[in-house]
Design a protein around this motif. Structure first.
Motif, PDB file in Angstrom:
ATOM      1  N   ARG A   1       0.721  -1.104  -0.053  1.00  0.00           N
ATOM      2  CA  ARG A   1       0.101   0.114  -0.043  1.00  0.00           C
ATOM      3  C   ARG A   1       0.991   1.133   0.064  1.00  0.00           C
ATOM      4  NH1 ARG A   1      -3.652  -3.490   2.626  1.00  0.00           N
ATOM      5  NH2 ARG A   1      -2.823  -3.064   4.664  1.00  0.00           N
ATOM      6  N   ARG A   2       1.922   1.388   0.716  1.00  0.00           N
ATOM      7  CA  ARG A   2       2.585   2.515   1.029  1.00  0.00           C
ATOM      8  C   ARG A   2       3.482   2.695  -0.233  1.00  0.00           C
ATOM      9  NH1 ARG A   2       4.881   4.002   6.694  1.00  0.00           N
ATOM     10  NH2 ARG A   2       3.059   3.358   7.917  1.00  0.00           N
ATOM     11  N   TYR A   3       3.737   1.716  -1.127  1.00  0.00           N
ATOM     12  CA  TYR A   3       4.484   1.723  -2.227  1.00  0.00           C
ATOM     13  C   TYR A   3       3.643   1.951  -3.527  1.00  0.00           C
ATOM     14  CZ  TYR A   3       8.940   1.544   0.148  1.00  0.00           C
ATOM     15  OH  TYR A   3      10.008   1.635   0.866  1.00  0.00           O
ATOM     16  N   GLY A   4       2.212   2.228  -3.376  1.00  0.00           N
ATOM     17  CA  GLY A   4       1.320   2.434  -4.269  1.00  0.00           C
ATOM     18  C   GLY A   4       0.807   1.299  -5.249  1.00  0.00           C
ATOM     19  N   ARG A   5       0.922  -0.051  -4.503  1.00  0.00           N
ATOM     20  CA  ARG A   5       0.321  -1.332  -5.270  1.00  0.00           C
ATOM     21  C   ARG A   5      -0.910  -1.637  -4.444  1.00  0.00           C
ATOM     22  NH1 ARG A   5       6.324  -1.890  -4.747  1.00  0.00           N
ATOM     23  NH2 ARG A   5       7.433  -1.313  -6.694  1.00  0.00           N
ATOM     24  N   PRO A   6      -2.078  -1.000  -4.794  1.00  0.00           N
ATOM     25  CA  PRO A   6      -2.969  -1.593  -4.066  1.00  0.00           C
ATOM     26  C   PRO A   6      -3.421  -3.120  -4.373  1.00  0.00           C
ATOM     27  CG  PRO A   6      -3.731   0.200  -5.501  1.00  0.00           C
ATOM     28  CD  PRO A   6      -2.227  -0.036  -5.491  1.00  0.00           C
ATOM     29  N   ALA A   7      -3.515  -3.402  -5.722  1.00  0.00           N
ATOM     30  CA  ALA A   7      -4.068  -4.835  -6.144  1.00  0.00           C
ATOM     31  C   ALA A   7      -3.010  -5.801  -5.346  1.00  0.00           C
ATOM     32  CB  ALA A   7      -3.949  -5.058  -7.688  1.00  0.00           C
ATOM     33  N   LEU A   8      -1.761  -5.566  -5.302  1.00  0.00           N
ATOM     34  CA  LEU A   8      -0.750  -6.534  -4.577  1.00  0.00           C
ATOM     35  C   LEU A   8      -1.108  -6.495  -3.066  1.00  0.00           C
ATOM     36  CD1 LEU A   8       1.561  -8.285  -4.786  1.00  0.00           C
ATOM     37  CD2 LEU A   8       3.106  -6.093  -4.551  1.00  0.00           C
ATOM     38  N   ALA A   9      -1.509  -5.396  -2.560  1.00  0.00           N
ATOM     39  CA  ALA A   9      -1.663  -5.381  -1.036  1.00  0.00           C
ATOM     40  C   ALA A   9      -2.934  -6.187  -0.812  1.00  0.00           C
ATOM     41  CB  ALA A   9      -2.094  -4.013  -0.781  1.00  0.00           C
ATOM     42  N   ARG A  10      -4.017  -6.149  -1.819  1.00  0.00           N
ATOM     43  CA  ARG A  10      -5.047  -7.276  -1.504  1.00  0.00           C
ATOM     44  C   ARG A  10      -4.653  -8.685  -1.752  1.00  0.00           C
ATOM     45  NH1 ARG A  10      -7.278  -3.004  -4.212  1.00  0.00           N
ATOM     46  NH2 ARG A  10      -7.226  -3.805  -6.417  1.00  0.00           N
ATOM     47  N   LEU A  11      -3.781  -9.062  -2.614  1.00  0.00           N
ATOM     48  CA  LEU A  11      -3.385 -10.393  -2.935  1.00  0.00           C
ATOM     49  C   LEU A  11      -2.446 -10.939  -1.647  1.00  0.00           C
ATOM     50  CD1 LEU A  11      -3.112 -12.932  -5.045  1.00  0.00           C
ATOM     51  CD2 LEU A  11      -1.095 -11.619  -5.974  1.00  0.00           C
ATOM     52  N   LEU A  12      -1.412 -10.262  -1.252  1.00  0.00           N
ATOM     53  CA  LEU A  12      -0.376 -10.654  -0.315  1.00  0.00           C
ATOM     54  C   LEU A  12      -1.192 -11.390   0.807  1.00  0.00           C
ATOM     55  CD1 LEU A  12       2.379  -8.015  -0.296  1.00  0.00           C
ATOM     56  CD2 LEU A  12       2.346 -10.126  -1.047  1.00  0.00           C
ATOM     57  N   PRO A  13      -2.271 -10.927   1.251  1.00  0.00           N
ATOM     58  CA  PRO A  13      -2.762 -11.689   2.652  1.00  0.00           C
ATOM     59  C   PRO A  13      -3.244 -13.011   2.295  1.00  0.00           C
ATOM     60  CG  PRO A  13      -3.817  -9.421   2.468  1.00  0.00           C
ATOM     61  CD  PRO A  13      -2.878  -9.812   1.425  1.00  0.00           C
ATOM     62  N   LEU A  14      -3.578 -13.310   0.985  1.00  0.00           N
ATOM     63  CA  LEU A  14      -4.043 -14.635   0.590  1.00  0.00           C
ATOM     64  C   LEU A  14      -2.853 -15.457   0.509  1.00  0.00           C
ATOM     65  CD1 LEU A  14      -6.570 -13.791  -2.302  1.00  0.00           C
ATOM     66  CD2 LEU A  14      -7.058 -14.447   0.185  1.00  0.00           C
ATOM     67  N   ALA A  15      -1.564 -15.147  -0.197  1.00  0.00           N
ATOM     68  CA  ALA A  15      -0.628 -15.731  -0.276  1.00  0.00           C
ATOM     69  C   ALA A  15       0.199 -16.289   0.840  1.00  0.00           C
ATOM     70  CB  ALA A  15       0.229 -15.253  -1.306  1.00  0.00           C
ATOM     71  N   SER A  16       0.355 -14.917   1.764  1.00  0.00           N
ATOM     72  CA  SER A  16       1.083 -15.206   2.973  1.00  0.00           C
ATOM     73  C   SER A  16       0.200 -16.039   4.078  1.00  0.00           C
ATOM     74  CB  SER A  16       1.494 -13.857   3.313  1.00  0.00           C
ATOM     75  OG  SER A  16       0.261 -13.060   3.718  1.00  0.00           O
ATOM     76  N   GLY A  17      -0.969 -15.790   3.843  1.00  0.00           N
ATOM     77  CA  GLY A  17      -2.036 -16.453   4.937  1.00  0.00           C
ATOM     78  C   GLY A  17      -1.907 -18.108   4.615  1.00  0.00           C
ATOM     79  N   MET A  18      -1.669 -18.344   3.624  1.00  0.00           N
ATOM     80  CA  MET A  18      -1.624 -19.917   3.157  1.00  0.00           C
ATOM     81  C   MET A  18      -0.235 -20.396   3.641  1.00  0.00           C
ATOM     82  SD  MET A  18      -3.467 -20.468  -0.637  1.00  0.00           S
ATOM     83  CE  MET A  18      -2.441 -19.614  -1.531  1.00  0.00           C
ATOM     84  N   LEU A  19       0.733 -19.499   3.306  1.00  0.00           N
ATOM     85  CA  LEU A  19       2.031 -20.097   4.025  1.00  0.00           C
ATOM     86  C   LEU A  19       2.257 -20.137   5.314  1.00  0.00           C
ATOM     87  CD1 LEU A  19       4.960 -20.628   3.085  1.00  0.00           C
ATOM     88  CD2 LEU A  19       5.383 -18.327   2.928  1.00  0.00           C
ATOM     89  N   HIS A  20       1.366 -19.002   5.965  1.00  0.00           N
ATOM     90  CA  HIS A  20       1.487 -19.331   7.390  1.00  0.00           C
ATOM     91  C   HIS A  20       0.754 -20.101   8.008  1.00  0.00           C
ATOM     92  CE1 HIS A  20       1.603 -17.730  11.568  1.00  0.00           C
ATOM     93  NE2 HIS A  20       0.303 -17.894  11.693  1.00  0.00           N
TER      94      HIS A  20
END
Length: 163
Positions: A127-146
């Motif tokens: 979000r801070r680096y201006g990538r809102p779509a990536l900000a929405r995708l990352l919780p899915l990917a990192s959530g599965m890994l976690h």
């Protein structure tokens, strides 16, 4: 500058969860090598400041426990927690000739703490680096890994404990 001064300010910034204080210990061209990826580094005070502003509030009760020095190299170790998970971090600091921190390499354990940290930091950094779509995708990917790391830690690894 006294070689102890920058390290003391860095430690105090971490323990106080104060990014601005920690940044005063950094050389202008500091490099921070992430424990999460080899794909990029955080370069310069501004990028490291942004990372610290996101990371320090996510980690609770940072308490430095050990410091080892050899010339311009310093190894720091701290304990803390993230969302109730115990976290241990080792930091290799390389000091520049002026005593400021020129390079930081981070190592975090156990794996579930690292994956939880990744899930907290990734979206906010995007979000801070201006990538809102990536900000929405990352919780899915990192959530599965976690989820996989946490299950392994709590259900599988105990079965492999020495008897």
């Amino acid at each position: 500058m006294d070689l102890n001064d920058a390290v003391a300010r860095w430690r105090a910034g971490g323990e106080n969860r104060d990014a601005a204080q920690a940044v005063t210990a950094l050389a202008p061209e500091v490099r921070l090598i992430s424990p999460i990826t080899d794909q990029f580094e955080f370069a310069g005070r501004e990028q490291v400041r942004v990372l610290l502003e996101v990371a320090l509030p996510a980690i609770d009760a940072i308490r430095y426990t050990d410091e080892i020095r050899q010339g311009p190299d310093v190894a720091l170790f701290y304990e803390g927690s993230i969302d109730g998970l115990r976290l241990h971090e080792a930091q290799r600091l390389r000091l520049a000739d002026d005593g400021l921190i020129a390079e930081i390499t981070l190592f975090i354990r156990p794996l579930p703490a690292l994956t939880k940290l990744m899930s907290r930091l990734g979206p906010e950094l995007a979000r801070r680096y201006g990538r809102p779509a990536l900000a929405r995708l990352l919780p899915l990917a990192s959530g599965m890994l976690h989820g996989m790391a946490a299950t392994g830690e709590t259900r599988i690894m105990p079965k492999a404990a020495p008897r």
